[in-house]
Design an enzyme around this catalytic site. Structure first.
Site, PDB file in Angstrom:
ATOM      1  N   HIS A 212       0.827  -1.028   0.185  1.00  0.00           N
ATOM      2  CA  HIS A 212      -0.011  -0.064   0.017  1.00  0.00           C
ATOM      3  C   HIS A 212       0.871   1.393  -0.011  1.00  0.00           C
ATOM      4  O   HIS A 212       0.202   2.319  -0.044  1.00  0.00           O
ATOM      5  CB  HIS A 212      -0.954   0.147   1.173  1.00  0.00           C
ATOM      6  CG  HIS A 212      -0.349   0.400   2.621  1.00  0.00           C
ATOM      7  ND1 HIS A 212       0.513  -0.654   3.210  1.00  0.00           N
ATOM      8  CD2 HIS A 212      -0.147   1.349   3.359  1.00  0.00           C
ATOM      9  CE1 HIS A 212       1.021  -0.161   4.185  1.00  0.00           C
ATOM     10  NE2 HIS A 212       0.569   1.107   4.131  1.00  0.00           N
TER      11      HIS A 212
HETATM   12  C1  UD1 Z   1      -1.891   5.012   6.796  1.00  0.00           C
HETATM   13  C2  UD1 Z   1      -0.563   5.263   7.536  1.00  0.00           C
HETATM   14  C3  UD1 Z   1       0.430   4.092   7.179  1.00  0.00           C
HETATM   15  C4  UD1 Z   1      -0.154   2.697   7.766  1.00  0.00           C
HETATM   16  C5  UD1 Z   1      -1.666   2.530   6.993  1.00  0.00           C
HETATM   17  C6  UD1 Z   1      -2.029   1.148   7.298  1.00  0.00           C
HETATM   18  C7  UD1 Z   1      -0.076   7.711   7.561  1.00  0.00           C
HETATM   19  C8  UD1 Z   1       0.933   8.714   6.891  1.00  0.00           C
HETATM   20  N1  UD1 Z   1       0.103   6.198   6.984  1.00  0.00           N
HETATM   21  O1  UD1 Z   1      -1.634   5.088   5.565  1.00  0.00           O
HETATM   22  O2  UD1 Z   1       1.681   4.212   8.000  1.00  0.00           O
HETATM   23  O3  UD1 Z   1       0.919   1.704   7.273  1.00  0.00           O
HETATM   24  O4  UD1 Z   1      -2.374   3.511   7.539  1.00  0.00           O
HETATM   25  O5  UD1 Z   1      -3.359   1.097   6.958  1.00  0.00           O
HETATM   26  O6  UD1 Z   1      -0.843   7.891   8.483  1.00  0.00           O
HETATM   27  N2  UD1 Z   1      -9.296   5.205   3.401  1.00  0.00           N
HETATM   28  C9  UD1 Z   1     -10.495   4.585   3.282  1.00  0.00           C
HETATM   29  N3  UD1 Z   1     -10.906   4.106   4.313  1.00  0.00           N
HETATM   30  C10 UD1 Z   1     -10.281   4.033   5.519  1.00  0.00           C
HETATM   31  C11 UD1 Z   1      -9.175   4.928   5.619  1.00  0.00           C
HETATM   32  C12 UD1 Z   1      -8.541   5.429   4.640  1.00  0.00           C
HETATM   33  O7  UD1 Z   1     -11.150   4.275   2.016  1.00  0.00           O
HETATM   34  O8  UD1 Z   1     -11.046   3.841   6.483  1.00  0.00           O
HETATM   35  C13 UD1 Z   1      -8.615   5.670   1.940  1.00  0.00           C
HETATM   36  C14 UD1 Z   1      -8.675   7.330   2.072  1.00  0.00           C
HETATM   37  O9  UD1 Z   1      -9.674   7.921   1.698  1.00  0.00           O
HETATM   38  C15 UD1 Z   1      -7.203   7.306   1.251  1.00  0.00           C
HETATM   39  C16 UD1 Z   1      -6.586   6.037   1.467  1.00  0.00           C
HETATM   40  O10 UD1 Z   1      -7.440   5.273   1.892  1.00  0.00           O
HETATM   41  O11 UD1 Z   1      -7.639   7.743  -0.069  1.00  0.00           O
HETATM   42  C17 UD1 Z   1      -5.413   6.322   2.252  1.00  0.00           C
HETATM   43  O12 UD1 Z   1      -5.621   6.546   3.610  1.00  0.00           O
HETATM   44  P1  UD1 Z   1      -4.600   7.472   4.585  1.00  0.00           P
HETATM   45  O13 UD1 Z   1      -5.366   7.416   5.834  1.00  0.00           O
HETATM   46  O14 UD1 Z   1      -4.439   8.621   4.064  1.00  0.00           O
HETATM   47  O15 UD1 Z   1      -3.196   6.716   4.795  1.00  0.00           O
HETATM   48  P2  UD1 Z   1      -2.838   5.210   4.581  1.00  0.00           P
HETATM   49  O16 UD1 Z   1      -2.275   5.112   3.090  1.00  0.00           O
HETATM   50  O17 UD1 Z   1      -3.937   4.230   4.981  1.00  0.00           O
END
Ligand code: UD1
Length: 366
Positions: A212
């Site tokens: 990811h």
């Molecule tokens: C975050 C953490 C990362 C961890 C990962 C595990 C940071 C900088 N990164 O990255 O260290 O390994 O989580 O999961 O904090 N989204 C959903 N549903 C959710 C959460 C997120 O659809 O419940 C989508 C968001 O809208 C976004 C993408 O997933 O488009 C990324 O989510 P984000 O929280 O920004 O960072 P992660 O890549 O999940």
């Protein structure tokens, strides 16, 4: 005098398994008449049941006392939303300490908001460094540790990193790994996911893949090359790939995916670690998973150029392969030839870290 209240901050999936044992240990001491109280604050960075709620249910974490509902956004948007909302909470009802774990955006944002209001910060999993400033997590680690009062570390390497940055020994506590507390406490509860039989999975007869990181999944063309290398390298064995929401967005744009790779939803904790424990090997760009494979003795191939968790390589079963698909084939040759290292367990990864942290906090605050 009133009891000290520790704000325990969670925001994203890898936080939940890290706080569960700390909460249990604090509750146990409170039941024995200990002075510390706590308040569980969920920033709302992860909000889907599959990324958040399922973990609370399975790990027996109490419902958050406060949910800041910050949601998604760019790095700065998320950081800002969490800071504004947590600052408001602290102004209305200040905690005595802000305890943050890991390296996600919520970790850094709450540490900044707290320290600016003179609320001391305790950081669990402090001091680890990849040296890779292109990862948001590395920035989060460095900023958080620059304004942390008390550092709880998972390894002597992490403690040394902090010493080198000029932190005095009286503020550094090498306590071990709370994520491993959770794993050891749940080892007997791990269970197969519903698709176990349907996909014909057998112990030792499949791979688990999680990817990811932006560097691996945000560009469709290179992500496809990586997936093809994994599909071919698995030599006909099924590959189970629980897909993070970020990865799902790119997958939609990748036609012609290898048929042996089975893409599934993000898995709950007990099912995910069942899959890992029984896998032939794990291929990942996660950091936390390399700690779990180390403890379970499962071969792990990390598709990154660096790690902030060197003990998973020097002691454990992990190898850093880089992000070039070509590196995978040599590693898989060694795996199939039965030549993967066996690995051992890092010091103090013994299931007692939460209790150590609770005892130290009591000493510091009472
Ligand atoms: C975050 C953490 C990362 C961890 C990962 C595990 C940071 C900088 N990164 O990255 O260290 O390994 O989580 O999961 O904090 N989204 C959903 N549903 C959710 C959460 C997120 O659809 O419940 C989508 C968001 O809208 C976004 C993408 O997933 O488009 C990324 O989510 P984000 O929280 O920004 O960072 P992660 O890549 O999940």
């Amino acid at each position: 005098m009133s009891n000290p209240v520790i704000d325990i901050i969670v925001g994203a999936r890898p936080n939940f398994m890290k706080v569960a044992p700390i909460i249990k240990a604090l509750e146990a001491r409170k039941a024995e008449g200990g002075p510390l109280r706590h308040r569980l604050v969920h920033t709302g960075q992860h909000y889907d049941a599959r990324m958040s709620g399922d973990f609370f249910d399975q790990l027996g974490i109490p419902a958050p006392d406060v949910n800041l509902e910050s949601g998604s956004g760019t790095q700065a948007e998320q950081t800002a939303a969490i800071m504004v909302r947590y600052e408001k909470l602290l102004l209305e009802s200040p905690g005595s300490v802000c305890l943050v774990v890991g390296d996600v955006t919520s970790t850094m944002a709450c540490a900044i908001a707290a320290q600016k209001l003179h609320v001391p910060v305790a950081h669990v999993e402090a001091g680890i460094r990849s040296g890779d400033w292109t990862m948001p997590e590395e920035i989060n680690r460095m900023v958080t540790d620059a304004i942390t009062n008390w550092f709880f570390t998972t390894s002597e390497t992490a403690s040394d990193n902090l010493r080198r940055a000029g932190i005095g020994d009286e503020r550094i506590f090498f306590v071990g790994n709370t994520m491993i507390d959770t794993l050891l406490a749940n080892m007997e509860r791990l269970r197969p996911p519903p698709f176990w039989d349907e996909l014909g999975l057998q112990p030792g007869g499949y791979f688990v893949v999680t990817l990811h990181r932006p560097s691996n999944v945000d560009a469709a063309a290179s992500f496809k090359r990586l997936l093809r290398a994994i599909g071919e390298g698995a030599r006909g064995l099924p590959v189970v790939f629980p897909v993070h929401p970020r990865t799902a967005k790119t997958l939609e744009a990748v036609p012609g995916l290898p048929p042996t790779i089975r893409f599934v939803e993000p898995q709950p904790y007990l099912e995910f670690n069942w899959l890992v424990r029984n896998a032939r090997a794990v291929i990942t760009d996660s950091g936390g998973i390399t700690e779990e494979t180390t403890v379970m003795g499962v071969p792990c191939m990390t598709l990154r150029d660096t790690t902030e968790r060197p003990e998973t390589v020097t002691v454990g079963t992990n190898e850093i392969l880089g992000t070039d698909p070509a590196a995978l084939s040599g590693a898989l040759d060694r795996l199939f030839a039965g030549k993967w290292k066996k690995g051992g367990i890092p010091d103090k990864w013994d299931g007692k870290t939460g209790a150590r942290i609770a005892a130290i906090l009591e000493d510091l605050l009472a």
